[in-house]
Write a protein that holds these residues in place. Sequence first.
Motif, PDB file in Angstrom:
ATOM      1  N   THR A  34      39.234 106.350  51.918  1.00 52.85           N
ATOM      2  CA  THR A  34      39.362 104.836  52.561  1.00 52.85           C
ATOM      3  C   THR A  34      41.399 104.521  52.358  1.00 52.85           C
ATOM      4  OG1 THR A  34      37.397 104.142  52.684  1.00 52.85           O
ATOM      5  CG2 THR A  34      38.670 102.889  52.962  1.00 52.85           C
ATOM      6  N   THR A  66      32.628 112.997  51.555  1.00 44.95           N
ATOM      7  CA  THR A  66      32.930 112.104  50.898  1.00 44.95           C
ATOM      8  C   THR A  66      34.127 111.028  52.028  1.00 44.95           C
ATOM      9  OG1 THR A  66      33.257 113.079  48.500  1.00 44.95           O
ATOM     10  CG2 THR A  66      34.722 111.815  49.476  1.00 44.95           C
ATOM     11  N   ARG A  67      34.111 109.855  51.892  1.00 44.16           N
ATOM     12  CA  ARG A  67      34.817 109.067  52.889  1.00 44.16           C
ATOM     13  C   ARG A  67      36.389 108.851  51.717  1.00 44.16           C
ATOM     14  NH1 ARG A  67      31.164 111.144  55.496  1.00 44.16           N
ATOM     15  NH2 ARG A  67      30.857 110.508  57.450  1.00 44.16           N
ATOM     16  N   GLY A 125      26.523 109.383  42.685  1.00 45.79           N
ATOM     17  CA  GLY A 125      28.243 108.674  43.788  1.00 45.79           C
ATOM     18  C   GLY A 125      29.274 107.896  43.059  1.00 45.79           C
ATOM     19  N   ARG A 126      30.131 107.915  42.547  1.00 48.58           N
ATOM     20  CA  ARG A 126      31.333 107.138  42.743  1.00 48.58           C
ATOM     21  C   ARG A 126      32.499 106.535  43.362  1.00 48.58           C
ATOM     22  NH1 ARG A 126      33.606 111.677  38.036  1.00 48.58           N
ATOM     23  NH2 ARG A 126      34.975 109.526  37.317  1.00 48.58           N
ATOM     24  N   ARG A 127      33.124 105.629  42.469  1.00 47.37           N
ATOM     25  CA  ARG A 127      34.724 105.662  43.732  1.00 47.37           C
ATOM     26  C   ARG A 127      35.654 105.592  42.901  1.00 47.37           C
ATOM     27  NH1 ARG A 127      33.843  99.975  47.005  1.00 47.37           N
ATOM     28  NH2 ARG A 127      31.799 100.546  47.767  1.00 47.37           N
ATOM     29  N   LEU A 128      36.830 106.499  42.794  1.00 47.79           N
ATOM     30  CA  LEU A 128      38.660 106.789  43.008  1.00 47.79           C
ATOM     31  C   LEU A 128      39.093 106.266  43.300  1.00 47.79           C
ATOM     32  CD1 LEU A 128      37.196 110.748  41.417  1.00 47.79           C
ATOM     33  CD2 LEU A 128      36.910 108.600  39.902  1.00 47.79           C
ATOM     34  N   SER A 129      40.478 105.950  42.590  1.00 43.52           N
ATOM     35  CA  SER A 129      41.119 105.298  43.033  1.00 43.52           C
ATOM     36  C   SER A 129      42.304 106.087  42.731  1.00 43.52           C
ATOM     37  CB  SER A 129      41.945 104.298  42.970  1.00 43.52           C
ATOM     38  OG  SER A 129      42.912 103.181  43.626  1.00 43.52           O
ATOM     39  N   VAL A 176      40.863 105.312  48.462  1.00 39.61           N
ATOM     40  CA  VAL A 176      39.642 105.541  47.698  1.00 39.61           C
ATOM     41  C   VAL A 176      38.573 106.077  47.880  1.00 39.61           C
ATOM     42  CG1 VAL A 176      37.566 104.487  46.415  1.00 39.61           C
ATOM     43  CG2 VAL A 176      40.252 102.648  47.016  1.00 39.61           C
ATOM     44  N   ALA A 177      38.771 107.286  47.964  1.00 39.95           N
ATOM     45  CA  ALA A 177      37.380 108.246  47.104  1.00 39.95           C
ATOM     46  C   ALA A 177      36.667 107.538  46.843  1.00 39.95           C
ATOM     47  CB  ALA A 177      37.827 109.163  46.541  1.00 39.95           C
ATOM     48  N   ARG A 178      35.581 107.511  48.138  1.00 38.69           N
ATOM     49  CA  ARG A 178      34.184 107.053  48.629  1.00 38.69           C
ATOM     50  C   ARG A 178      33.450 108.142  47.339  1.00 38.69           C
ATOM     51  NH1 ARG A 178      33.819 101.419  49.790  1.00 38.69           N
ATOM     52  NH2 ARG A 178      35.697 100.739  49.878  1.00 38.69           N
TER      53      ARG A 178
END
Length: 206
Positions: free
Chosen positions: A130, A127-128, A15-19, A194-196
């Motif tokens: 946010t 994916t969420r 998992g990762r986060r992208l902005s 933000v893509a969680r």
Amino acid sequence: MTTTGDLFGPAFFPGRRLSGRVTAVLVAGQGGGTYDFVTAAVQDLTVTYEGIPGDRHYGLTRRSGAREPWYPRGTEMRNDRQISLLAVEELAEIAAGLAIPSVKAELIGGNIVVEGLPAFSMIPPRTRLTFAGGVVIAIEGQNAPCKYAGEMIAEAHPDRPAIALDFVKVAKRLRGLVGSVERPGVIMPGEEVVARIPEHWAYPAG
């Protein structure tokens, strides 16, 4: 980075986060005609658990179509297509593939346009997204390109009638994502998203 359980096992991706950033929000018309597919930009976008009030895809449920061959056509089902999301970068890539100056999000029924999220159409389900204002959109999957969206582009380029079918080929895996509202609120152009992305995997073919 991927890991596999064995030679024939699935590949796992952490998992990762992208902005990224919202560049536009749009709503489909309410005229009851065929052009209700086409959207128009608005200053802000209110979303509820049913989707976008007044939009063509508003509702907790929808009728099945060609995308759901496991149901008889017209079967009532959960609405997993409340929101259509597109990426600036992918719209430019589609336009280049079609050899036209641009592909406008409104012509292909977009509701939210973002930038800065790489390979946007490949972001996996679960994916969420946010948004800074508090809205959360749950990603349901890719939005497969259709001839109808291509026809809207063709109308804007009357010298290129074949572009409707060309769009279906060129826009494959670039046509964005569909999602449903997990947390309602208001989305504004310019706000951060933000893509969680959760841990996900590629299921083995054999």
